[in-house]
Design a protein around this motif. Structure first.
Motif, PDB file in Angstrom:
ATOM      1  N   MET A 155       0.856  -1.182   0.000  1.00  0.00           N
ATOM      2  CA  MET A 155       0.000   0.000   0.000  1.00  0.00           C
ATOM      3  C   MET A 155       0.899   1.242   0.000  1.00  0.00           C
ATOM      4  O   MET A 155       1.339   1.683   1.052  1.00  0.00           O
ATOM      5  CB  MET A 155      -0.917   0.001   1.231  1.00  0.00           C
ATOM      6  CG  MET A 155      -1.821   1.222   1.338  1.00  0.00           C
ATOM      7  SD  MET A 155      -2.930   1.150   2.770  1.00  0.00           S
ATOM      8  CE  MET A 155      -1.755   1.331   4.132  1.00  0.00           C
ATOM      9  N   PRO A 156       1.200   1.797  -1.174  1.00  0.00           N
ATOM     10  CA  PRO A 156       2.066   2.975  -1.207  1.00  0.00           C
ATOM     11  C   PRO A 156       1.337   4.249  -0.810  1.00  0.00           C
ATOM     12  O   PRO A 156       0.112   4.357  -0.950  1.00  0.00           O
ATOM     13  CB  PRO A 156       2.493   3.044  -2.677  1.00  0.00           C
ATOM     14  CG  PRO A 156       1.336   2.457  -3.411  1.00  0.00           C
ATOM     15  CD  PRO A 156       0.785   1.383  -2.520  1.00  0.00           C
ATOM     16  N   THR A 157       2.070   5.190  -0.306  1.00  0.00           N
ATOM     17  CA  THR A 157       1.578   6.551  -0.096  1.00  0.00           C
ATOM     18  C   THR A 157       2.618   7.493  -0.686  1.00  0.00           C
ATOM     19  O   THR A 157       3.813   7.340  -0.452  1.00  0.00           O
ATOM     20  CB  THR A 157       1.386   6.858   1.402  1.00  0.00           C
ATOM     21  OG1 THR A 157       0.420   5.959   1.951  1.00  0.00           O
ATOM     22  CG2 THR A 157       0.901   8.281   1.610  1.00  0.00           C
ATOM     23  N   GLY A 158       2.134   8.450  -1.457  1.00  0.00           N
ATOM     24  CA  GLY A 158       3.051   9.384  -2.113  1.00  0.00           C
ATOM     25  C   GLY A 158       3.297   8.968  -3.546  1.00  0.00           C
ATOM     26  O   GLY A 158       4.018   8.007  -3.801  1.00  0.00           O
ATOM     27  N   GLY A 159       2.628   9.668  -4.474  1.00  0.00           N
ATOM     28  CA  GLY A 159       2.841   9.362  -5.882  1.00  0.00           C
ATOM     29  C   GLY A 159       1.656   8.735  -6.585  1.00  0.00           C
ATOM     30  O   GLY A 159       1.624   8.676  -7.810  1.00  0.00           O
ATOM     31  N   VAL A 160       0.680   8.237  -5.820  1.00  0.00           N
ATOM     32  CA  VAL A 160      -0.517   7.663  -6.428  1.00  0.00           C
ATOM     33  C   VAL A 160      -1.594   8.742  -6.471  1.00  0.00           C
ATOM     34  O   VAL A 160      -2.024   9.244  -5.430  1.00  0.00           O
ATOM     35  CB  VAL A 160      -1.038   6.442  -5.652  1.00  0.00           C
ATOM     36  CG1 VAL A 160      -2.153   5.763  -6.434  1.00  0.00           C
ATOM     37  CG2 VAL A 160       0.084   5.459  -5.364  1.00  0.00           C
ATOM     38  N   ASP A 161      -2.027   9.098  -7.671  1.00  0.00           N
ATOM     39  CA  ASP A 161      -3.012  10.165  -7.849  1.00  0.00           C
ATOM     40  C   ASP A 161      -4.388   9.580  -8.168  1.00  0.00           C
ATOM     41  O   ASP A 161      -4.490   8.472  -8.717  1.00  0.00           O
ATOM     42  CB  ASP A 161      -2.588  11.095  -8.996  1.00  0.00           C
ATOM     43  CG  ASP A 161      -1.262  11.788  -8.712  1.00  0.00           C
ATOM     44  OD1 ASP A 161      -0.940  11.981  -7.525  1.00  0.00           O
ATOM     45  OD2 ASP A 161      -0.549  12.125  -9.681  1.00  0.00           O
ATOM     46  N   PRO A 162      -5.461  10.321  -7.859  1.00  0.00           N
ATOM     47  CA  PRO A 162      -6.809   9.822  -8.123  1.00  0.00           C
ATOM     48  C   PRO A 162      -7.253  10.034  -9.566  1.00  0.00           C
ATOM     49  O   PRO A 162      -8.287  10.652  -9.843  1.00  0.00           O
ATOM     50  CB  PRO A 162      -7.668  10.635  -7.142  1.00  0.00           C
ATOM     51  CG  PRO A 162      -6.940  11.922  -6.984  1.00  0.00           C
ATOM     52  CD  PRO A 162      -5.475  11.575  -7.074  1.00  0.00           C
ATOM     53  N   ASP A 163      -6.450   9.541 -10.503  1.00  0.00           N
ATOM     54  CA  ASP A 163      -6.823   9.597 -11.919  1.00  0.00           C
ATOM     55  C   ASP A 163      -6.520   8.240 -12.550  1.00  0.00           C
ATOM     56  O   ASP A 163      -5.732   7.450 -12.024  1.00  0.00           O
ATOM     57  CB  ASP A 163      -6.090  10.719 -12.650  1.00  0.00           C
ATOM     58  CG  ASP A 163      -4.584  10.553 -12.657  1.00  0.00           C
ATOM     59  OD1 ASP A 163      -4.085   9.620 -13.328  1.00  0.00           O
ATOM     60  OD2 ASP A 163      -3.877  11.341 -12.003  1.00  0.00           O
ATOM     61  N   GLU A 164      -7.128   7.977 -13.687  1.00  0.00           N
ATOM     62  CA  GLU A 164      -7.064   6.637 -14.263  1.00  0.00           C
ATOM     63  C   GLU A 164      -5.652   6.224 -14.659  1.00  0.00           C
ATOM     64  O   GLU A 164      -5.245   5.086 -14.426  1.00  0.00           O
ATOM     65  CB  GLU A 164      -7.992   6.528 -15.478  1.00  0.00           C
ATOM     66  CG  GLU A 164      -8.062   5.117 -16.038  1.00  0.00           C
ATOM     67  CD  GLU A 164      -9.248   4.875 -16.943  1.00  0.00           C
ATOM     68  OE1 GLU A 164      -9.371   3.738 -17.435  1.00  0.00           O
ATOM     69  OE2 GLU A 164     -10.045   5.807 -17.140  1.00  0.00           O
ATOM     70  N   ALA A 165      -4.888   7.151 -15.242  1.00  0.00           N
ATOM     71  CA  ALA A 165      -3.534   6.805 -15.675  1.00  0.00           C
ATOM     72  C   ALA A 165      -2.670   6.359 -14.500  1.00  0.00           C
ATOM     73  O   ALA A 165      -1.973   5.333 -14.573  1.00  0.00           O
ATOM     74  CB  ALA A 165      -2.892   7.992 -16.388  1.00  0.00           C
ATOM     75  N   SER A 166      -2.714   7.113 -13.400  1.00  0.00           N
ATOM     76  CA  SER A 166      -1.917   6.777 -12.218  1.00  0.00           C
ATOM     77  C   SER A 166      -2.393   5.483 -11.578  1.00  0.00           C
ATOM     78  O   SER A 166      -1.586   4.601 -11.235  1.00  0.00           O
ATOM     79  CB  SER A 166      -1.984   7.925 -11.204  1.00  0.00           C
ATOM     80  OG  SER A 166      -1.188   7.637 -10.071  1.00  0.00           O
ATOM     81  N   ILE A 167      -3.704   5.338 -11.442  1.00  0.00           N
ATOM     82  CA  ILE A 167      -4.265   4.134 -10.811  1.00  0.00           C
ATOM     83  C   ILE A 167      -3.939   2.888 -11.631  1.00  0.00           C
ATOM     84  O   ILE A 167      -3.594   1.837 -11.083  1.00  0.00           O
ATOM     85  CB  ILE A 167      -5.781   4.308 -10.596  1.00  0.00           C
ATOM     86  CG1 ILE A 167      -6.007   5.286  -9.426  1.00  0.00           C
ATOM     87  CG2 ILE A 167      -6.456   2.968 -10.312  1.00  0.00           C
ATOM     88  CD1 ILE A 167      -7.436   5.719  -9.237  1.00  0.00           C
ATOM     89  N   ARG A 168      -4.020   3.007 -12.953  1.00  0.00           N
ATOM     90  CA  ARG A 168      -3.700   1.863 -13.810  1.00  0.00           C
ATOM     91  C   ARG A 168      -2.236   1.442 -13.653  1.00  0.00           C
ATOM     92  O   ARG A 168      -1.914   0.252 -13.603  1.00  0.00           O
ATOM     93  CB  ARG A 168      -4.008   2.181 -15.271  1.00  0.00           C
ATOM     94  CG  ARG A 168      -5.476   2.086 -15.629  1.00  0.00           C
ATOM     95  CD  ARG A 168      -5.736   2.007 -17.117  1.00  0.00           C
ATOM     96  NE  ARG A 168      -7.158   1.909 -17.379  1.00  0.00           N
ATOM     97  CZ  ARG A 168      -7.881   0.794 -17.284  1.00  0.00           C
ATOM     98  NH1 ARG A 168      -7.289  -0.332 -16.929  1.00  0.00           N
ATOM     99  NH2 ARG A 168      -9.181   0.784 -17.540  1.00  0.00           N
ATOM    100  N   LYS A 169      -1.346   2.414 -13.570  1.00  0.00           N
ATOM    101  CA  LYS A 169       0.078   2.108 -13.422  1.00  0.00           C
ATOM    102  C   LYS A 169       0.363   1.386 -12.105  1.00  0.00           C
ATOM    103  O   LYS A 169       1.045   0.357 -12.078  1.00  0.00           O
ATOM    104  CB  LYS A 169       0.909   3.395 -13.504  1.00  0.00           C
ATOM    105  CG  LYS A 169       1.187   3.896 -14.903  1.00  0.00           C
ATOM    106  CD  LYS A 169       2.272   4.958 -14.925  1.00  0.00           C
ATOM    107  CE  LYS A 169       1.931   6.141 -14.054  1.00  0.00           C
ATOM    108  NZ  LYS A 169       2.965   7.217 -14.133  1.00  0.00           N
TER     109      LYS A 169
END
Length: 224
Positions: free
Chosen positions: A163-177
Motif C-alpha cells: 500500500m504505497p503513499t506518495g505518488g498515487v493520484d486519483p486519476d485513471e492513468a496513475s491508478i492503472r500504473k
C-alpha cells in the motif's frame, strides 16, 4: 461491521484508496471523514501531526463509534510504541508508519491491530513481514521507484501486499500504473481531499471525488 484484524485488512483492500487526512478542527474532521465514508472509503488514515492530534482523534473516533459504525479509524505517522499505544487506547483500528519499528509491530500484534510500516527496499519489506505485517506501506512511493519498484519486488516476493503513499493520484492513468504493478491499496491525501474543497467546505464534492476514485479502482481491478 466487526472491526477485528482480518475484517479491517479486508476493508482496506476492498476500498482500495485510503484517505489520509488531518485537521485540528474536530468538526471539520467529522465532516470530511463522513464524506469519505459516504463515498465508499470508510477506512480513514488520520495523520498524527500537529499539537494535540491524539485529542482530536479521540473526539472524532468516539463520535463515529455511534454516529456511523461503518467508519474504521486508523492512524498514520506513528514512529514509536508509546504513541501507538495511546492511539489504540483511543480507538485506532490500524496503524501506518513511515518507518519499520519492531516495538510498534509487537504492540499491534499483541492487540491484533494491523500495522503497515513504511518500507523502501525488499529487505525492509521482508523484515516487516517477519514482524507479522500483512500489508506493507511503500514510502515515499514515487521516490523509491514507483510502480517499477513494486513490479521488481512482486517478482521474487509475489505474496507481498503493498500500500504505497506518495505518488498515487486519483486519476485513471496513475491508478492503472500502480494497481497494474500489483498494489492492493493506496494512501491518498491532498490530491483526494483538496485544500480548495476544504476551504469551500465542499463535503459533497469530497464524497463525489472519493466515490469516483473507489469506482475507478474497482474498474481497473476488473470488478466493475
Amino acid at each position: 461491521m466487526l472491526k477485528n484484524r482480518m475484517a479491517v485488512l479486508q476493508a482496506l483492500e476492498t476500498q482500495g484508496v485510503v484517505p489520509v487526512f488531518y485537521h485540528p478542527d474536530v468538526e471539520i474532521c467529522k465532516n470530511v471523514i463522513q464524506a469519505c465514508a459516504d463515498g465508499g472509503a470508510p477506512c480513514i488514515e488520520f495523520t498524527n501531526r500537529g499539537d494535540f492530534a491524539a485529542n482530536v482523534f479521540y473526539e472524532v473516533t468516539k463520535h463515529f463509534a455511534s454516529a456511523d459504525p461503518r467508519v474504521i479509524m486508523g492512524v498514520g505517522s506513528i514512529v514509536d510504541a508509546p504513541t501507538a499505544g495511546l492511539y489504540i487506547a483511543n480507538g485506532a483500528k490500524f496503524m501506518v508508519s513511515p518507518i519499520v519499528n519492531a516495538d510498534v509491530a509487537k504492540l499491534c500484534n499483541r492487540r491484533m491491530i494491523p500495522y503497515s510500516p513504511g518500507c523502501g527496499s525488499a529487505t525492509e519489506i521482508s523484515y516487516a513481514q517477519e514482524l507479522g505485517c500483512e500489508i506493507v506501506k511503500v514510502f515515499p512511493g514515487s521516490s523509491v521507484g514507483g510502480p517499477d519498484f513494486i513490479k521488481a519486488v512482486m517478482g521474487p516476493m509475489p505474496w507481498t501486499k503493498i500500500m504505497p503513499t506518495g505518488g498515487v493520484d486519483p486519476d485513471e492513468a496513475s491508478i492503472r500504473k500502480w494497481f497494474g504493478a500489483g498494489i492492493v491499496a493506496a494512501g491518498m491525501g491532498s490530491k483526494l481531499i483538496t485544500q480548495e474543497a476544504l476551504d469551500a467546505k465542499d463535503y459533497a464534492g469530497i464524497s463525489k471525488k472519493v466515490r469516483e476514485t473507489v469506482d475507478l479502482i474497482a474498474k481497473v481491478r476488473g470488478k466493475a
